[in-house]
Design a protein around this motif. Structure first.
Motif, PDB file in Angstrom:
ATOM      1  N   THR A  35       0.885  -1.283   0.089  1.00  0.00           N
ATOM      2  CA  THR A  35       0.087  -0.012  -0.040  1.00  0.00           C
ATOM      3  C   THR A  35       1.115   1.167  -0.048  1.00  0.00           C
ATOM      4  O   THR A  35       0.606   2.241  -0.842  1.00  0.00           O
ATOM      5  CB  THR A  35      -1.044  -0.019   1.203  1.00  0.00           C
ATOM      6  OG1 THR A  35      -1.893  -1.116   1.184  1.00  0.00           O
ATOM      7  CG2 THR A  35      -1.739   1.274   1.241  1.00  0.00           C
ATOM      8  N   ILE A  36       1.992   1.284   0.848  1.00  0.00           N
ATOM      9  CA  ILE A  36       2.732   2.471   0.811  1.00  0.00           C
ATOM     10  C   ILE A  36       3.410   2.540  -0.527  1.00  0.00           C
ATOM     11  O   ILE A  36       3.527   3.823  -0.969  1.00  0.00           O
ATOM     12  CB  ILE A  36       3.725   2.175   1.768  1.00  0.00           C
ATOM     13  CG1 ILE A  36       3.365   2.274   3.405  1.00  0.00           C
ATOM     14  CG2 ILE A  36       5.100   3.379   1.807  1.00  0.00           C
ATOM     15  CD1 ILE A  36       4.122   1.939   4.428  1.00  0.00           C
ATOM     16  N   GLY A  37       3.828   1.636  -1.148  1.00  0.00           N
ATOM     17  CA  GLY A  37       4.405   1.637  -2.407  1.00  0.00           C
ATOM     18  C   GLY A  37       3.416   2.088  -3.581  1.00  0.00           C
ATOM     19  O   GLY A  37       3.999   3.050  -4.415  1.00  0.00           O
ATOM     20  N   ASN A  38       2.250   1.554  -3.486  1.00  0.00           N
ATOM     21  CA  ASN A  38       1.304   2.060  -4.397  1.00  0.00           C
ATOM     22  C   ASN A  38       0.851   3.703  -4.126  1.00  0.00           C
ATOM     23  O   ASN A  38       0.687   4.254  -5.318  1.00  0.00           O
ATOM     24  CB  ASN A  38      -0.145   1.138  -4.196  1.00  0.00           C
ATOM     25  CG  ASN A  38      -0.051  -0.152  -4.729  1.00  0.00           C
ATOM     26  OD1 ASN A  38       1.015  -0.228  -5.603  1.00  0.00           O
ATOM     27  ND2 ASN A  38      -0.699  -0.890  -4.224  1.00  0.00           N
ATOM     28  N   VAL A  39       1.040   4.170  -2.927  1.00  0.00           N
ATOM     29  CA  VAL A  39       0.672   5.518  -2.639  1.00  0.00           C
ATOM     30  C   VAL A  39       1.735   6.302  -3.420  1.00  0.00           C
ATOM     31  O   VAL A  39       1.847   7.274  -4.198  1.00  0.00           O
ATOM     32  CB  VAL A  39       0.647   5.864  -1.002  1.00  0.00           C
ATOM     33  CG1 VAL A  39       0.471   7.339  -1.036  1.00  0.00           C
ATOM     34  CG2 VAL A  39      -0.718   5.063  -0.698  1.00  0.00           C
ATOM     35  N   VAL A  40       3.243   5.758  -2.896  1.00  0.00           N
ATOM     36  CA  VAL A  40       4.268   6.468  -3.589  1.00  0.00           C
ATOM     37  C   VAL A  40       4.097   6.528  -4.983  1.00  0.00           C
ATOM     38  O   VAL A  40       4.572   7.671  -5.754  1.00  0.00           O
ATOM     39  CB  VAL A  40       5.731   5.924  -2.996  1.00  0.00           C
ATOM     40  CG1 VAL A  40       6.783   6.608  -3.695  1.00  0.00           C
ATOM     41  CG2 VAL A  40       5.772   6.238  -1.404  1.00  0.00           C
ATOM     42  N   ASN A  41       3.863   5.444  -5.836  1.00  0.00           N
ATOM     43  CA  ASN A  41       3.908   5.567  -7.126  1.00  0.00           C
ATOM     44  C   ASN A  41       2.723   6.044  -7.921  1.00  0.00           C
ATOM     45  O   ASN A  41       2.575   5.791  -9.005  1.00  0.00           O
ATOM     46  CB  ASN A  41       4.256   3.880  -7.386  1.00  0.00           C
ATOM     47  CG  ASN A  41       5.389   3.394  -7.152  1.00  0.00           C
ATOM     48  OD1 ASN A  41       6.525   4.056  -7.059  1.00  0.00           O
ATOM     49  ND2 ASN A  41       5.615   2.039  -6.758  1.00  0.00           N
ATOM     50  N   CYS A  42       1.797   6.315  -7.087  1.00  0.00           N
ATOM     51  CA  CYS A  42       0.387   7.008  -7.612  1.00  0.00           C
ATOM     52  C   CYS A  42      -0.320   5.934  -8.455  1.00  0.00           C
ATOM     53  O   CYS A  42      -1.003   6.358  -9.265  1.00  0.00           O
ATOM     54  CB  CYS A  42       0.834   8.313  -8.494  1.00  0.00           C
ATOM     55  SG  CYS A  42       1.531   9.672  -7.640  1.00  0.00           S
ATOM     56  N   SER A  43      -0.465   4.631  -7.613  1.00  0.00           N
ATOM     57  CA  SER A  43      -1.065   3.646  -8.439  1.00  0.00           C
ATOM     58  C   SER A  43      -2.477   3.693  -8.081  1.00  0.00           C
ATOM     59  O   SER A  43      -3.325   3.054  -8.711  1.00  0.00           O
ATOM     60  CB  SER A  43      -0.563   2.228  -7.819  1.00  0.00           C
ATOM     61  OG  SER A  43       0.816   2.422  -8.282  1.00  0.00           O
ATOM     62  N   TYR A  44      -2.946   4.741  -7.063  1.00  0.00           N
ATOM     63  CA  TYR A  44      -4.188   4.858  -6.487  1.00  0.00           C
ATOM     64  C   TYR A  44      -4.724   6.344  -6.885  1.00  0.00           C
ATOM     65  O   TYR A  44      -3.976   7.067  -6.939  1.00  0.00           O
ATOM     66  CB  TYR A  44      -4.432   4.940  -5.015  1.00  0.00           C
ATOM     67  CG  TYR A  44      -3.994   3.343  -4.516  1.00  0.00           C
ATOM     68  CD1 TYR A  44      -4.443   2.425  -4.827  1.00  0.00           C
ATOM     69  CD2 TYR A  44      -3.349   3.556  -3.174  1.00  0.00           C
ATOM     70  CE1 TYR A  44      -4.364   1.301  -4.175  1.00  0.00           C
ATOM     71  CE2 TYR A  44      -3.179   2.470  -2.636  1.00  0.00           C
ATOM     72  CZ  TYR A  44      -3.601   1.118  -3.088  1.00  0.00           C
ATOM     73  OH  TYR A  44      -3.148  -0.047  -2.418  1.00  0.00           O
ATOM     74  N   ASP A  45      -6.288   6.189  -7.466  1.00  0.00           N
ATOM     75  CA  ASP A  45      -6.479   7.531  -7.739  1.00  0.00           C
ATOM     76  C   ASP A  45      -6.910   8.546  -6.572  1.00  0.00           C
ATOM     77  O   ASP A  45      -6.561   9.702  -6.587  1.00  0.00           O
ATOM     78  CB  ASP A  45      -7.944   7.608  -8.743  1.00  0.00           C
ATOM     79  CG  ASP A  45      -7.669   6.826  -9.968  1.00  0.00           C
ATOM     80  OD1 ASP A  45      -6.565   7.012 -10.586  1.00  0.00           O
ATOM     81  OD2 ASP A  45      -8.580   6.199 -10.547  1.00  0.00           O
ATOM     82  N   SER A  46      -7.200   7.745  -5.802  1.00  0.00           N
ATOM     83  CA  SER A  46      -7.334   8.394  -4.268  1.00  0.00           C
ATOM     84  C   SER A  46      -6.787   7.503  -3.122  1.00  0.00           C
ATOM     85  O   SER A  46      -6.762   6.382  -3.276  1.00  0.00           O
ATOM     86  CB  SER A  46      -8.954   8.768  -3.991  1.00  0.00           C
ATOM     87  OG  SER A  46      -9.523   7.600  -3.990  1.00  0.00           O
ATOM     88  N   VAL A  47      -6.590   8.279  -1.948  1.00  0.00           N
ATOM     89  CA  VAL A  47      -6.058   7.522  -0.877  1.00  0.00           C
ATOM     90  C   VAL A  47      -7.129   7.837   0.179  1.00  0.00           C
ATOM     91  O   VAL A  47      -7.378   9.067   0.493  1.00  0.00           O
ATOM     92  CB  VAL A  47      -4.676   8.025  -0.383  1.00  0.00           C
ATOM     93  CG1 VAL A  47      -4.163   7.310   0.560  1.00  0.00           C
ATOM     94  CG2 VAL A  47      -3.803   7.980  -1.718  1.00  0.00           C
ATOM     95  N   LYS A  48      -7.352   6.851   0.835  1.00  0.00           N
ATOM     96  CA  LYS A  48      -8.240   7.060   1.865  1.00  0.00           C
ATOM     97  C   LYS A  48      -7.599   7.631   3.179  1.00  0.00           C
ATOM     98  O   LYS A  48      -6.508   7.566   3.455  1.00  0.00           O
ATOM     99  CB  LYS A  48      -8.652   5.488   2.513  1.00  0.00           C
ATOM    100  CG  LYS A  48      -9.729   4.653   1.388  1.00  0.00           C
ATOM    101  CD  LYS A  48     -10.199   3.385   2.289  1.00  0.00           C
ATOM    102  CE  LYS A  48     -10.931   2.711   1.386  1.00  0.00           C
ATOM    103  NZ  LYS A  48     -11.569   1.338   1.626  1.00  0.00           N
TER     104      LYS A  48
END
Length: 79
Positions: A35-48
């Motif tokens: 999840t941390i990696g996905n946030v850093v890599n902008c893999s999510y359109d939004s973050v909870k």
């Protein structure tokens, strides 16, 4: 800049400021490394907000401190 990009940049800044790796943040926050990696890599359109809150706990900062950055000024974010 999109909000998820601003969150990614802020997370990267905080990792550097605290001299932490993503793995160390995972240990302190309980947020999965993926999840941390996905946030850093902008893999999510939004973050909870819950995820941001848990990351802040790992850094030992408040959510207010997380968002207290020019990255989140209205002029810097896309509508």
């Amino acid at each position: 800049m999109k909000l998820n990009e601003a969150i990614s940049k802020r997370l990267t800044e905080l990792l550097q400021e605290h001299g932490m790796t993503q793995y160390q943040l995972y240990i302190k926050s309980g947020v999965p490394k993926s999840t941390i990696g996905n946030v850093v890599n902008c893999s999510y359109d939004s973050v909870k907000l819950r995820i941001i809150h848990e990351l802040c706990q790992g850094f030992g900062i408040s959510i207010t401190e997380f968002f207290a950055s020019p990255l989140f000024y209205e002029d810097n974010l896309e509508p």
